[in-house]
Design a protein around this motif. Structure first.
Motif, mmCIF file in Angstrom:
data_model
loop_
_atom_site.group_PDB
_atom_site.id
_atom_site.type_symbol
_atom_site.label_atom_id
_atom_site.label_comp_id
_atom_site.label_asym_id
_atom_site.label_seq_id
_atom_site.Cartn_x
_atom_site.Cartn_y
_atom_site.Cartn_z
ATOM 1 N N ALA A 178 -7.536 -3.572 -4.385
ATOM 2 C CA ALA A 178 -7.355 -5.019 -4.335
ATOM 3 C C ALA A 178 -6.620 -5.432 -3.069
ATOM 4 N N ILE A 179 -5.595 -4.672 -2.697
ATOM 5 C CA ILE A 179 -4.846 -4.992 -1.474
ATOM 6 C C ILE A 179 -5.738 -4.837 -0.256
ATOM 7 N N ILE A 180 -6.528 -3.775 -0.208
ATOM 8 C CA ILE A 180 -7.451 -3.583 0.911
ATOM 9 C C ILE A 180 -8.438 -4.755 0.994
ATOM 10 N N ALA A 181 -8.923 -5.183 -0.173
ATOM 11 C CA ALA A 181 -9.853 -6.326 -0.182
ATOM 12 C C ALA A 181 -9.165 -7.588 0.319
ATOM 13 N N ILE A 182 -7.912 -7.820 -0.094
ATOM 14 C CA ILE A 182 -7.172 -9.010 0.365
ATOM 15 C C ILE A 182 -6.971 -8.974 1.875
ATOM 16 N N VAL A 183 -6.627 -7.788 2.392
ATOM 17 C CA VAL A 183 -6.459 -7.648 3.848
ATOM 18 C C VAL A 183 -7.751 -7.975 4.582
ATOM 19 N N GLY B 294 -5.152 -1.336 -7.761
ATOM 20 C CA GLY B 294 -4.224 -2.117 -6.949
ATOM 21 C C GLY B 294 -4.415 -1.867 -5.471
ATOM 22 N N ILE B 295 -4.606 -0.604 -5.096
ATOM 23 C CA ILE B 295 -4.839 -0.271 -3.687
ATOM 24 C C ILE B 295 -6.129 -0.920 -3.186
ATOM 25 N N LEU C 15 0.829 -1.205 0.000
ATOM 26 C CA LEU C 15 0.000 0.000 0.000
ATOM 27 C C LEU C 15 0.864 1.256 0.000
ATOM 28 N N ALA C 16 1.924 1.249 0.791
ATOM 29 C CA ALA C 16 2.825 2.404 0.833
ATOM 30 C C ALA C 16 3.479 2.633 -0.519
ATOM 31 N N ILE C 17 3.916 1.535 -1.172
ATOM 32 C CA ILE C 17 4.543 1.666 -2.492
ATOM 33 C C ILE C 17 3.553 2.228 -3.512
ATOM 34 N N LEU C 18 2.344 1.689 -3.518
ATOM 35 C CA LEU C 18 1.335 2.173 -4.459
ATOM 36 C C LEU C 18 0.944 3.619 -4.173
ATOM 37 N N ALA C 19 0.877 3.986 -2.890
ATOM 38 C CA ALA C 19 0.535 5.367 -2.536
ATOM 39 C C ALA C 19 1.610 6.332 -3.018
ATOM 40 N N VAL C 20 2.883 5.936 -2.852
ATOM 41 C CA VAL C 20 3.979 6.785 -3.345
ATOM 42 C C VAL C 20 3.914 6.906 -4.863
ATOM 43 N N CYS C 21 3.668 5.800 -5.550
ATOM 44 C CA CYS C 21 3.541 5.842 -7.011
ATOM 45 C C CYS C 21 2.383 6.727 -7.443
ATOM 46 N N LEU C 22 1.268 6.637 -6.719
ATOM 47 C CA LEU C 22 0.102 7.450 -7.054
ATOM 48 C C LEU C 22 0.400 8.930 -6.836
ATOM 49 N N ALA C 23 1.089 9.257 -5.730
ATOM 50 C CA ALA C 23 1.447 10.655 -5.470
ATOM 51 C C ALA C 23 2.397 11.180 -6.534
#
Length: 255
Positions: A228-233, A225-226, A21-29
């Protein structure tokens, strides 16, 4: 699986999910920053080209005004703009009709915010234009140089002929100075210039819109992707809860 193993699995999945999530958030920013930067560069590029086009129109107006009316004020305005174009005079923050209205009114520069003296050629070189856009810009600069040359020829011809005329614009009797600025060659250059500017504006907008669409598509994938990760969690936590419920909480309740 033991209770300890279940907790290890849950917390391991949560840790991995948080990292992703952190990686995707940085990429999104970063992607959003790219989108904002593209918008800013497009606005700056369009503004620069708009200033070039307006300045070229003003050069035509001032040169014709001088030859048609014999008023030196038009020549002063023309030379002032030409110095700004060539980077020999500080550029106003807003090089538009407001600046020329102030200058034509009282010539006072105290009301005008100025930027450093930088030629349009250098500004274009430092700006973020694509290679195909620079080809059009080079054509624009060449045409503008030809028009300036013809304007200088008109001034030279007018000054030579007006020595014996006094202040009365009797050059109408000999149309040579006027033909430089109203003849077919000059008008054809103006038409070609307008067409190239239209092509340039279209190319800049098309490139910017293409880049924006590409970045927006990347943003959509990152958001998916974010999610999907939230759903997996959520699924992992729910599954762990069911296991703990079945193997720990219910047996204790039956004791």
């Amino acid at each position: 699986m033991s209770i300890k193993g279940i907790f290890r699995s849950v917390f391991g999945t949560l840790l991995l999910s948080l990292i992703l999530l952190a990686i995707l958030a940085v990429c999104l920013a970063y992607s959003q920053e790219q989108l904002s930067g593209n918008q800013i560069r497009r606005v700056e590029g369009l503004r620069l080209i708009q200033e070039m086009r307006d300045s070229r129109d003003y050069l035509t107006q001032f040169s014709r005004g001088y030859v048609f009316t014999s008023k030196d004020r038009y020549l002063d305005l023309y030379e002032s703009l030409l110095k700004i174009w060539d980077g020999k005079r500080p550029r106003p923050v807003y090089l538009d009709e407001t600046y020329w209205d102030i200058l034509a009114d009282d010539g006072s520069m105290s009301k005008v915010r100025l930027r450093p003296a930088i030629s349009f050629d250098r500004l274009v070189g430092e700006a973020d234009f694509a290679s195909e856009e620079r080809v059009i810009i080079n054509e624009v600069m060449q045409i503008s140089a030809e028009m300036t040359k013809m304007e200088q020829q008109a001034f030279s011809s007018y000054k030579k002929k007006s020595k014996n005329w006094g202040n009365v614009p009797q050059a109408i009797k000999d149309m040579q100075p006027f033909e430089y600025l109203t003849g077919g060659v000059y008008n054809q250059l103006r038409l070609s210039l307008k067409q190239n500017y239209a092509r340039l504006f279209g190319a800049i907008n098309e490139r910017a819109n293409s880049e924006i669409r590409e970045i927006e598509a990347q943003n959509e994938y990152l958001l998916y992707g974010i999610l999907a990760i939230i759903a997996i969690v959520c699924i992992n936590v729910f599954a762990a809860y069911r296991v703990i419920l079945g193997r720990v909480i219910l047996p204790i309740a039956y004791l």
